[in-house]
Design a protein around this motif. Sequence first.
Motif, short mmCIF file in Angstrom:
data_model
loop_
_atom_site.label_atom_id
_atom_site.label_comp_id
_atom_site.label_asym_id
_atom_site.label_seq_id
_atom_site.Cartn_x
_atom_site.Cartn_y
_atom_site.Cartn_z
N THR A 101 40.54 42.13 43.36
CA THR A 101 41.38 41.40 42.41
C THR A 101 40.56 40.95 41.22
OG1 THR A 101 40.98 39.27 43.50
CG2 THR A 101 42.85 40.57 44.28
N ASP A 102 41.24 40.76 40.08
CA ASP A 102 40.52 40.30 38.89
C ASP A 102 41.29 39.25 38.10
OD1 ASP A 102 42.50 41.85 37.78
OD2 ASP A 102 41.14 43.35 36.91
N HIS A 173 39.29 32.21 40.60
CA HIS A 173 38.69 33.39 41.24
C HIS A 173 37.16 33.29 41.25
CE1 HIS A 173 37.44 37.57 41.86
NE2 HIS A 173 38.65 37.84 42.30
#
Length: 237
Positions: A101-102, A173
């Motif tokens: 994921t980003d 994140h």
Amino acid sequence: MTVESNNREAAVIVVAAGRGTRMGTKESKQYLLLEDKPIFVHTLEVFVRLPFIKEIVLVTGELDVPRCQDWVRAYGMEHTVKVIPGGAERQHSVYKGLLETDCEWVLVHDGVRPFVSEAQVTACYEAAMQDGASILAVPVKDTVKQVNDQAYVTSTPDRRSLWAIQTPQAFRHSDLKRAHEEALKDGFLGTDDSMLVERLGVAVKVVEGSYSNIKITTPEDLDYADFIRTKEKTGRG
């Protein structure tokens, strides 16, 4: 802060890689049927409906990847959900999901918590954007005792300060990835992702969830899950 309906900038990692022994079945708990549908599919559908979720990563056992992909296709989620193999521990599975994921923000959720509501997920996400990190939880109802190795009570914590932690848990994140990498470097294995982020000194906001947001791990939980689903359909309670 309010999440705009077109602001799709969060990822969610749904962890469903555990084998589970407490259920007492040959089949892993996440694949047991609830209303003729695997439990983890109910869970995924909650996040598919949320407009701010851009990426969904389902982390499962390596041998289960093909059948999970089949289920994802069967329920029309193949363009939204990516299925990957997990690691030896839940913590390792979450980290593998992070690498896929980003988005700036990421939520982590148990695959066997199908009753979390869209409102609860949204509230957790908004709190993370406001405060940096957040977790769903409910106040502990019972008196809790701390006990030593000889099974003697050593203290009785104030129940008002105790909360039972749930998922999703939401983080920036970069913070969660760094927390996992620090834990790996230190050989530290936490019981949830918040515990890893707390080690960095990041403050974590508690958002009140619901007692119905259960983690289905035992046969009794499955019976209660059927009750919850029936209550939702009839509008009672």
